[in-house]
Structures are given as C-alpha cells and as structure tokens.
Design a protein around this motif. Structure first.
Motif, mmCIF file in Angstrom:
data_model
loop_
_atom_site.group_PDB
_atom_site.id
_atom_site.type_symbol
_atom_site.label_atom_id
_atom_site.label_comp_id
_atom_site.label_asym_id
_atom_site.label_seq_id
_atom_site.Cartn_x
_atom_site.Cartn_y
_atom_site.Cartn_z
ATOM 1 N N ASP A 73 71.786 47.834 32.323
ATOM 2 C CA ASP A 73 73.084 47.902 31.901
ATOM 3 C C ASP A 73 73.744 46.547 32.238
ATOM 4 O O ASP A 73 73.290 45.764 33.130
ATOM 5 C CB ASP A 73 74.054 48.873 32.424
ATOM 6 N N ASP A 85 68.768 48.966 28.277
ATOM 7 C CA ASP A 85 68.736 50.255 28.789
ATOM 8 C C ASP A 85 67.856 51.143 28.564
ATOM 9 O O ASP A 85 67.693 52.302 29.167
ATOM 10 C CB ASP A 85 69.983 50.877 28.222
ATOM 11 N N THR A 102 68.595 42.487 19.862
ATOM 12 C CA THR A 102 69.036 43.729 19.558
ATOM 13 C C THR A 102 68.614 44.363 18.069
ATOM 14 O O THR A 102 67.911 43.756 17.466
ATOM 15 C CB THR A 102 70.619 43.598 19.343
ATOM 16 N N ASP A 118 78.894 46.419 28.285
ATOM 17 C CA ASP A 118 77.817 45.963 27.076
ATOM 18 C C ASP A 118 77.151 44.623 27.324
ATOM 19 O O ASP A 118 77.831 43.898 28.329
ATOM 20 C CB ASP A 118 78.481 45.901 25.698
ATOM 21 N N LEU A 127 72.680 44.526 23.389
ATOM 22 C CA LEU A 127 74.133 44.340 23.274
ATOM 23 C C LEU A 127 74.654 45.888 23.540
ATOM 24 O O LEU A 127 75.727 46.097 24.206
ATOM 25 C CB LEU A 127 74.441 43.992 21.882
ATOM 26 N N ARG A 128 74.015 46.873 22.934
ATOM 27 C CA ARG A 128 74.536 48.332 23.371
ATOM 28 C C ARG A 128 74.068 48.772 24.336
ATOM 29 O O ARG A 128 72.499 49.412 24.452
ATOM 30 C CB ARG A 128 74.527 49.218 21.981
ATOM 31 N N MET A 129 74.717 48.996 25.595
ATOM 32 C CA MET A 129 74.207 49.750 26.885
ATOM 33 C C MET A 129 75.381 50.343 27.333
ATOM 34 O O MET A 129 76.436 50.086 27.209
ATOM 35 C CB MET A 129 73.969 48.669 27.847
ATOM 36 N N HIS A 185 78.270 42.332 15.436
ATOM 37 C CA HIS A 185 77.678 42.224 16.718
ATOM 38 C C HIS A 185 77.551 40.732 17.044
ATOM 39 O O HIS A 185 77.562 40.214 18.324
ATOM 40 C CB HIS A 185 76.463 42.919 16.862
#
Length: 211
Positions: A35, A9, A82, A61, A55-57, A89
């Motif tokens: 994303d 992202d 990540t 995700d 991973l975090r978006m 995770h």
C-alpha cells in the motif's frame, strides 16, 4: 545495478514483477510494499532508483504515495504500472511527479525497457498513453509550426523518429527495424540531442510535426 522497488496490493502481481525484474542481471529488487503508506516508509529505508507503483490500493493510493516519496527522495524515479490508463488516473499521477506510465498488459520486454529508461532519466509511456499525451500537446498549441528533420539526422534516425511518434517502445522499434535494443536506445538519445527534446513525449510531439 538498478535498485527497483515494487508497490502493488496484490501479492501475486508483486511476485511476478520480482521474477521478471530479477531475470535481468542489471536489476535488483530491494523491497516490496502492499500500500502507499508502506511504500513511503520503505522508500526511505531501501533507497530505490526506480519504483513500480500501482495506483489503486487500500489506504493511501499510488498518486499520494508518489508525491510523498518524491518530496523525500526527489532523485527516485516512479513509473506507474496500472490496469487503468484513463485520463482520470494518468494526469494526477503525472502531476504527482511520476516519470512514466505503463499498463499491466505491457510485454515483459516493454516493462524491463521502461525500468531501464526511467533509471537513465527517460520517461517511459505505453503506446496508447503516449498517443494521448502527444494529441493533447498538439491541441494545446494554437498554431503548430511545421518542421523539418534537423540537419545531421540520418535516414535510420528518421525511421526511428517516426516510430517514436507512433508510440512504439524501444523493443518494438528494434523488432520493426531489425535492430538491437541498445542500437535503438542510441538512436533515440541522438535524436533527443539533435531535436532539443527533453524526453520521449517531446520527441514524439516533434515527430508529429514532421511532413
């Protein structure tokens, strides 16, 4: 040519990854997504060999996106990249089908090596992640069986095997043993064949059993 897709992202991160991957004549960046939902759509359009997945978006995700992409394109290889290398995770990402897990503080050489290994069917993991996977595999065995190196393993291959067990990447092993990265890759491939290991994690577990 390895077709690489970038999913993150942060535009600056994607730009840096694009520059790094395109510095390698064996790689071509065929698409970028910010994303998970966009990544699922893009993977259907550009047919990547390897996907570097955050991973975090926002929205979908990376874990969900990985599962959906692989449901549509099972031949794709997803390597998680990540900031977070904790178990919360790691294991969901692996359960979704990711073949590797690298953290963003990996060196450029380690990242490029990870893309090549993923494209070749291997499973690239960062040192700390590989160590945890090996420890979990050993704990899961009720009675570990001591092993000896199989017949035909050379002294150099034994050195490489020990360093794989210590979690070192191919470039790190090459630097430690003063070898070329291609030579190390050949040794690792030979070791997998001789030990019956399907991937680098199994090879590291095998190394952990050696006296």
């Amino acid at each position: 040519m390895i077709r690489v897709m970038l999913v993150d992202d942060q535009q600056l991160v994607r730009a840096g990854l694009r520059m790094l991957c395109e510095s390698d004549p064996e790689m071509e960046v065929v698409g970028e997504a910010a994303d998970g939902a966009a990544a699922v759509r893009l993977a259907e359009q550009v047919h990547p060999d390897v996907i570097l997945m955050d991973l975090r978006m926002p929205g979908m995700d990376g874990t969900t996106a990985t599962a959906r992409i692989l449901a549509q394109r099972p031949s794709a290889r997803v390597v998680v990249l990540t900031t977070f290398d904790d178990d919360d995770h790691l294991y969901p990402a692996l359960a979704s089908g990711a073949c590797g897990f690298l953290v963003k503080d990996a060196s450029p050489a380690e990242l490029l090596d990870g893309v090549r290994r993923a494209a070749a069917g291997d499973s690239p993991f960062g040192k700390a992640v590989l160590k945890r996977l090996v420890e979990q595999a050993l704990r899961a065995q009720s009675a570990p069986i001591p092993r000896q190196a199989p017949p035909g393993v050379t002294e150099r291959e034994r050195e490489v095997l020990e360093l794989v067990g210590a979690g070192l990447s191919n470039p790190e092993i090459a630097a430690r043993l003063h070898l070329g990265v291609t030579t190390v890759k050949t040794h690792v491939a030979n070791l997998m064949t001789k030990t019956g290991s399907a991937n680098r994690v199994q090879l590291a577990v095998y190394a952990a059993h050696l006296p």
